[in-house]
Scaffold this motif. Structure first.
Motif, mmCIF file in Angstrom:
data_model
loop_
_atom_site.group_PDB
_atom_site.id
_atom_site.type_symbol
_atom_site.label_atom_id
_atom_site.label_comp_id
_atom_site.label_asym_id
_atom_site.label_seq_id
_atom_site.Cartn_x
_atom_site.Cartn_y
_atom_site.Cartn_z
ATOM 1 N N ILE A 133 0.841 -1.200 0.000
ATOM 2 C CA ILE A 133 0.000 0.000 0.000
ATOM 3 C C ILE A 133 0.874 1.246 0.000
ATOM 4 C CG2 ILE A 133 -1.579 1.381 1.423
ATOM 5 C CD1 ILE A 133 -2.955 -1.304 2.182
ATOM 6 N N ILE A 134 1.882 1.278 0.844
ATOM 7 C CA ILE A 134 2.763 2.445 0.900
ATOM 8 C C ILE A 134 3.494 2.630 -0.425
ATOM 9 C CG2 ILE A 134 4.865 3.373 1.961
ATOM 10 C CD1 ILE A 134 3.801 2.178 4.638
ATOM 11 N N MET A 135 4.010 1.537 -0.977
ATOM 12 C CA MET A 135 4.725 1.651 -2.252
ATOM 13 C C MET A 135 3.835 2.161 -3.371
ATOM 14 S SD MET A 135 7.568 -1.238 -2.872
ATOM 15 C CE MET A 135 7.098 -2.589 -1.827
ATOM 16 N N LEU A 136 2.596 1.698 -3.431
ATOM 17 C CA LEU A 136 1.705 2.070 -4.528
ATOM 18 C C LEU A 136 0.991 3.400 -4.299
ATOM 19 C CD1 LEU A 136 0.246 -1.458 -5.275
ATOM 20 C CD2 LEU A 136 1.948 -0.213 -6.617
ATOM 21 N N ASP A 137 0.798 3.774 -3.041
ATOM 22 C CA ASP A 137 0.081 5.000 -2.724
ATOM 23 C C ASP A 137 1.024 6.186 -2.517
ATOM 24 O OD1 ASP A 137 -2.533 6.326 -1.909
ATOM 25 O OD2 ASP A 137 -1.314 6.674 -0.111
ATOM 26 N N GLN A 138 2.094 5.992 -1.786
ATOM 27 C CA GLN A 138 2.975 7.094 -1.411
ATOM 28 C C GLN A 138 4.147 7.303 -2.371
ATOM 29 O OE1 GLN A 138 2.506 9.243 1.441
ATOM 30 N NE2 GLN A 138 0.501 8.339 1.067
ATOM 31 N N PHE A 139 4.821 6.232 -2.762
ATOM 32 C CA PHE A 139 6.018 6.375 -3.595
ATOM 33 C C PHE A 139 5.756 7.139 -4.891
ATOM 34 C CE2 PHE A 139 8.990 2.766 -1.962
ATOM 35 C CZ PHE A 139 8.785 3.161 -0.663
ATOM 36 N N PRO A 140 4.692 6.808 -5.640
ATOM 37 C CA PRO A 140 4.471 7.543 -6.903
ATOM 38 C C PRO A 140 4.266 9.042 -6.684
ATOM 39 C CG PRO A 140 3.140 5.557 -6.860
ATOM 40 C CD PRO A 140 3.720 5.725 -5.484
ATOM 41 N N ARG A 141 3.712 9.414 -5.540
ATOM 42 C CA ARG A 141 3.478 10.825 -5.256
ATOM 43 C C ARG A 141 4.801 11.581 -5.104
ATOM 44 N NH1 ARG A 141 -1.227 8.620 -4.268
ATOM 45 N NH2 ARG A 141 -3.061 9.932 -4.290
ATOM 46 N N TYR A 142 5.826 10.909 -4.631
ATOM 47 C CA TYR A 142 7.143 11.526 -4.509
ATOM 48 C C TYR A 142 7.943 11.388 -5.801
ATOM 49 C CZ TYR A 142 6.197 11.924 0.442
ATOM 50 O OH TYR A 142 5.629 12.249 1.639
ATOM 51 N N LEU A 143 7.871 10.233 -6.409
ATOM 52 C CA LEU A 143 8.658 9.976 -7.617
ATOM 53 C C LEU A 143 8.178 10.782 -8.818
ATOM 54 C CD1 LEU A 143 8.975 6.091 -7.340
ATOM 55 C CD2 LEU A 143 10.720 7.800 -6.801
ATOM 56 N N HIS A 144 6.876 11.031 -8.890
ATOM 57 C CA HIS A 144 6.286 11.680 -10.064
ATOM 58 C C HIS A 144 5.527 12.951 -9.685
ATOM 59 C CE1 HIS A 144 7.415 8.069 -12.186
ATOM 60 N NE2 HIS A 144 6.714 7.344 -11.346
ATOM 61 N N ARG A 145 6.021 13.648 -8.680
ATOM 62 C CA ARG A 145 5.359 14.870 -8.207
ATOM 63 C C ARG A 145 5.102 15.830 -9.379
ATOM 64 N NH1 ARG A 145 5.127 16.495 -3.033
ATOM 65 N NH2 ARG A 145 6.810 15.072 -2.489
ATOM 66 N N GLY A 146 3.887 16.357 -9.435
ATOM 67 C CA GLY A 146 3.534 17.306 -10.481
ATOM 68 C C GLY A 146 3.121 16.663 -11.795
ATOM 69 N N SER A 147 3.021 15.354 -11.811
ATOM 70 C CA SER A 147 2.660 14.631 -13.026
ATOM 71 C C SER A 147 1.436 13.761 -12.757
ATOM 72 C CB SER A 147 3.846 13.741 -13.429
ATOM 73 O OG SER A 147 3.438 12.723 -14.300
ATOM 74 N N PRO A 148 0.605 13.532 -13.752
ATOM 75 C CA PRO A 148 -0.533 12.623 -13.571
ATOM 76 C C PRO A 148 -0.094 11.212 -13.151
ATOM 77 C CG PRO A 148 -0.780 13.855 -15.607
ATOM 78 C CD PRO A 148 0.594 14.161 -15.073
ATOM 79 N N LYS A 149 1.127 10.863 -13.488
ATOM 80 C CA LYS A 149 1.659 9.544 -13.129
ATOM 81 C C LYS A 149 1.747 9.358 -11.603
ATOM 82 C CE LYS A 149 5.130 6.417 -14.904
ATOM 83 N NZ LYS A 149 6.366 6.278 -15.661
#
Length: 104
Positions: A32-48
């Motif tokens: 859950i953390i990897m799929l919910d939180q990580f993308p928000r940091y890795l792709h900040r400012g992007s729809p991804k």
């Protein structure tokens, strides 16, 4: 730091190769953390940044159905429920409010 430390696990999580983790409460929490939180940091400012929200939400909802959250600590449960907070659906948002109120 996240990319360097967890790049392999993140890649596996995003391609459903860590399904074994769903069998335990903490393993499911890790996904859950990897799929919910990580993308928000890795792709900040992007729809991804939001591309794995549905997967994270399904892991959360399924875990709730199985009462997996009950064996987690309070702070772990905060992150377990986070995909519900990020939902666009008001009924799911209300469910998250009830869960967080129960934590208090």
């Amino acid at each position: 730091h996240i990319v360097r430390t967890f790049a392999d696990e993140f890649a596996l999580a995003t391609t459903d190769q860590l399904i074994e983790w769903t069998k335990t409460p903490r393993g499911r929490l890790g996904l859950i953390i990897m799929l919910d939180q990580f993308p928000r940091y890795l792709h900040r400012g992007s729809p991804k940044a939001f591309s794995y929200d549905e997967k994270a939400r399904q892991l959360c909802v399924d875990g709730l159905r199985k009462k997996m959250d009950k064996s987690l600590t309070l702070i772990e449960r905060v992150f377990f429920y986070m995909p519900l907070v990020h939902a666009e659906d008001s009924a799911i948002q209300e469910q998250s409010i009830r869960l967080y109120q129960d934590l208090v």
